[in-house]
Design a protein around this motif. Structure first.
Motif, PDB file in Angstrom:
ATOM      1  N   ALA A  33     -38.157  12.056  23.169  1.00 50.67           N
ATOM      2  CA  ALA A  33     -37.446  13.106  22.476  1.00 50.67           C
ATOM      3  C   ALA A  33     -38.314  14.359  22.557  1.00 50.67           C
ATOM      4  CB  ALA A  33     -37.198  12.714  21.035  1.00 50.67           C
ATOM      5  N   MET A  34     -37.689  15.524  22.479  1.00 51.49           N
ATOM      6  CA  MET A  34     -38.421  16.763  22.713  1.00 51.49           C
ATOM      7  C   MET A  34     -38.228  17.754  21.580  1.00 51.49           C
ATOM      8  SD  MET A  34     -39.839  16.180  25.624  1.00 51.49           S
ATOM      9  CE  MET A  34     -40.454  17.817  26.016  1.00 51.49           C
ATOM     10  N   GLY A  35     -39.201  18.628  21.440  1.00 48.39           N
ATOM     11  CA  GLY A  35     -39.102  19.665  20.421  1.00 48.39           C
ATOM     12  C   GLY A  35     -39.704  20.970  20.899  1.00 48.39           C
ATOM     13  N   TRP A  36     -39.314  22.029  20.228  1.00 50.18           N
ATOM     14  CA  TRP A  36     -39.902  23.352  20.433  1.00 50.18           C
ATOM     15  C   TRP A  36     -40.512  23.817  19.112  1.00 50.18           C
ATOM     16  CZ3 TRP A  36     -40.577  25.972  24.912  1.00 50.18           C
ATOM     17  CH2 TRP A  36     -39.813  25.611  26.017  1.00 50.18           C
ATOM     18  N   PHE A  37     -41.700  24.379  19.211  1.00 47.76           N
ATOM     19  CA  PHE A  37     -42.403  24.970  18.081  1.00 47.76           C
ATOM     20  C   PHE A  37     -42.808  26.391  18.473  1.00 47.76           C
ATOM     21  CE2 PHE A  37     -43.328  21.422  15.133  1.00 47.76           C
ATOM     22  CZ  PHE A  37     -42.841  20.375  15.895  1.00 47.76           C
ATOM     23  N   GLU A  46     -44.998  26.489  13.727  1.00 44.92           N
ATOM     24  CA  GLU A  46     -43.863  26.009  12.956  1.00 44.92           C
ATOM     25  C   GLU A  46     -42.789  25.429  13.873  1.00 44.92           C
ATOM     26  OE1 GLU A  46     -42.294  29.406  10.878  1.00 44.92           O
ATOM     27  OE2 GLU A  46     -41.397  30.260  12.686  1.00 44.92           O
ATOM     28  N   PHE A  47     -41.996  24.564  13.304  1.00 46.50           N
ATOM     29  CA  PHE A  47     -40.917  23.895  14.020  1.00 46.50           C
ATOM     30  C   PHE A  47     -39.779  24.867  14.309  1.00 46.50           C
ATOM     31  CE2 PHE A  47     -38.073  20.560  15.202  1.00 46.50           C
ATOM     32  CZ  PHE A  47     -36.849  20.872  14.632  1.00 46.50           C
ATOM     33  N   VAL A  48     -39.169  24.700  15.500  1.00 50.09           N
ATOM     34  CA  VAL A  48     -38.014  25.513  15.868  1.00 50.09           C
ATOM     35  C   VAL A  48     -36.779  24.634  16.070  1.00 50.09           C
ATOM     36  CG1 VAL A  48     -37.041  27.065  17.601  1.00 50.09           C
ATOM     37  CG2 VAL A  48     -39.454  27.293  16.924  1.00 50.09           C
ATOM     38  N   ALA A  49     -36.896  23.645  16.960  1.00 45.10           N
ATOM     39  CA  ALA A  49     -35.740  22.820  17.289  1.00 45.10           C
ATOM     40  C   ALA A  49     -36.202  21.520  17.929  1.00 45.10           C
ATOM     41  CB  ALA A  49     -34.801  23.563  18.240  1.00 45.10           C
ATOM     42  N   ALA A  50     -35.332  20.506  17.895  1.00 46.46           N
ATOM     43  CA  ALA A  50     -35.641  19.218  18.511  1.00 46.46           C
ATOM     44  C   ALA A  50     -34.372  18.613  19.087  1.00 46.46           C
ATOM     45  CB  ALA A  50     -36.277  18.274  17.495  1.00 46.46           C
ATOM     46  N   ILE A  51     -34.576  17.711  20.050  1.00 46.28           N
ATOM     47  CA  ILE A  51     -33.436  17.079  20.710  1.00 46.28           C
ATOM     48  C   ILE A  51     -33.785  15.623  21.005  1.00 46.28           C
ATOM     49  CG2 ILE A  51     -34.200  17.780  23.029  1.00 46.28           C
ATOM     50  CD1 ILE A  51     -31.192  18.302  23.659  1.00 46.28           C
ATOM     51  N   SER A  52     -32.786  14.766  20.907  1.00 44.18           N
ATOM     52  CA  SER A  52     -32.997  13.339  21.148  1.00 44.18           C
ATOM     53  C   SER A  52     -33.181  13.039  22.631  1.00 44.18           C
ATOM     54  CB  SER A  52     -31.792  12.555  20.616  1.00 44.18           C
ATOM     55  OG  SER A  52     -30.610  12.949  21.306  1.00 44.18           O
ATOM     56  N   ARG A  53     -33.538  11.815  22.929  1.00 48.12           N
ATOM     57  CA  ARG A  53     -33.735  11.400  24.317  1.00 48.12           C
ATOM     58  C   ARG A  53     -32.463  11.580  25.144  1.00 48.12           C
ATOM     59  NH1 ARG A  53     -35.522   5.407  24.292  1.00 48.12           N
ATOM     60  NH2 ARG A  53     -34.914   5.736  26.468  1.00 48.12           N
ATOM     61  N   SER A  54     -31.351  11.271  24.559  1.00 51.75           N
ATOM     62  CA  SER A  54     -30.081  11.372  25.277  1.00 51.75           C
ATOM     63  C   SER A  54     -29.556  12.793  25.356  1.00 51.75           C
ATOM     64  CB  SER A  54     -29.032  10.493  24.592  1.00 51.75           C
ATOM     65  OG  SER A  54     -28.733  11.014  23.318  1.00 51.75           O
ATOM     66  N   GLY A  55     -30.038  13.650  24.476  1.00 51.81           N
ATOM     67  CA  GLY A  55     -29.525  15.016  24.403  1.00 51.81           C
ATOM     68  C   GLY A  55     -28.331  15.162  23.492  1.00 51.81           C
ATOM     69  N   GLY A  56     -27.859  14.064  22.936  1.00 55.52           N
ATOM     70  CA  GLY A  56     -26.668  14.118  22.124  1.00 55.52           C
ATOM     71  C   GLY A  56     -26.888  14.540  20.683  1.00 55.52           C
ATOM     72  N   SER A  57     -28.119  14.536  20.245  1.00 54.34           N
ATOM     73  CA  SER A  57     -28.435  14.932  18.863  1.00 54.34           C
ATOM     74  C   SER A  57     -29.481  16.028  18.874  1.00 54.34           C
ATOM     75  CB  SER A  57     -28.956  13.729  18.074  1.00 54.34           C
ATOM     76  OG  SER A  57     -28.005  12.686  18.038  1.00 54.34           O
ATOM     77  N   PRO A 108     -36.533  13.733  16.650  1.00 55.42           N
ATOM     78  CA  PRO A 108     -37.780  13.851  15.899  1.00 55.42           C
ATOM     79  C   PRO A 108     -37.671  14.967  14.865  1.00 55.42           C
ATOM     80  CG  PRO A 108     -38.033  14.762  18.090  1.00 55.42           C
ATOM     81  CD  PRO A 108     -36.687  14.124  18.053  1.00 55.42           C
ATOM     82  N   GLY A 109     -38.551  14.930  13.903  1.00 51.38           N
ATOM     83  CA  GLY A 109     -38.488  15.895  12.820  1.00 51.38           C
ATOM     84  C   GLY A 109     -39.325  17.132  13.073  1.00 51.38           C
ATOM     85  N   ARG A 110     -39.665  17.821  12.006  1.00 45.36           N
ATOM     86  CA  ARG A 110     -40.354  19.094  12.092  1.00 45.36           C
ATOM     87  C   ARG A 110     -41.853  18.969  11.933  1.00 45.36           C
ATOM     88  NH1 ARG A 110     -37.024  22.260   9.515  1.00 45.36           N
ATOM     89  NH2 ARG A 110     -38.546  23.916   9.246  1.00 45.36           N
ATOM     90  N   THR A 111     -42.338  17.753  11.726  1.00 46.69           N
ATOM     91  CA  THR A 111     -43.768  17.547  11.519  1.00 46.69           C
ATOM     92  C   THR A 111     -44.476  17.410  12.862  1.00 46.69           C
ATOM     93  OG1 THR A 111     -43.271  16.376   9.465  1.00 46.69           O
ATOM     94  CG2 THR A 111     -45.474  16.103  10.387  1.00 46.69           C
TER      95      THR A 111
END
Length: 128
Positions: A33-37, A46-57, A108-111
């Motif tokens: 899963a991936m995120g942008w900070f 700080e957290f910006v956005a996150a996406i699941s492995r599939s991209g669906g969430s 994933p979350g914002r932590t």
């Protein structure tokens, strides 16, 4: 292990758009899963956005909801952040991060501790 390289940052006027890209090495990108900070000058990352492995969430910080869109292309080992209606307060270094997740739909979350690998960042400057 995965290595992450961000690109697409630059200088843009308020109200403009930028699209950030993050390219991952290796053949296991779809397992993460991936995120942008982001980190503004003198502030904590700080957290910006996150996406699941599939991209669906997906999951967004309230400050960017409705303006930013996170997406991914597993066939290209890449994750993206489309940023519209940019504001001066969006200025900072933007980092992508990878989080090991067993389930494809879990976001994933914002932590920051939830993320296992980080890129070096790309600078975004929004002028007023």
């Amino acid at each position: 292990q995965v290595q992450l390289v961000e690109s697409g940052g630059g200088l843009v006027q308020a109200g403009g758009s930028l699209r950030l890209s993050c390219a991952a090495s290796g053949r296991t990108f779809s397992r993460y899963a991936m995120g942008w900070f982001r980190q503004a000058p003198g502030k904590e990352r700080e957290f910006v956005a996150a996406i699941s492995r599939s991209g669906g969430s997906t999951y967004y910080d309230d400050s960017v909801k409705g303006r930013f869109t996170i997406s991914r292309a597993n066939a290209k080992n890449s994750v993206y952040l489309q940023m519209n209606s940019l504001k001066p307060e969006d200025t900072g270094v933007y980092y992508c991060a990878a989080a090991i997740r067993y389930y494809e739909t879990v976001v994933p979350g914002r932590t920051q501790d939830e993320y296992n690998y980080w890129g070096q960042g790309t600078q975004v400057n929004v002028s007023s």
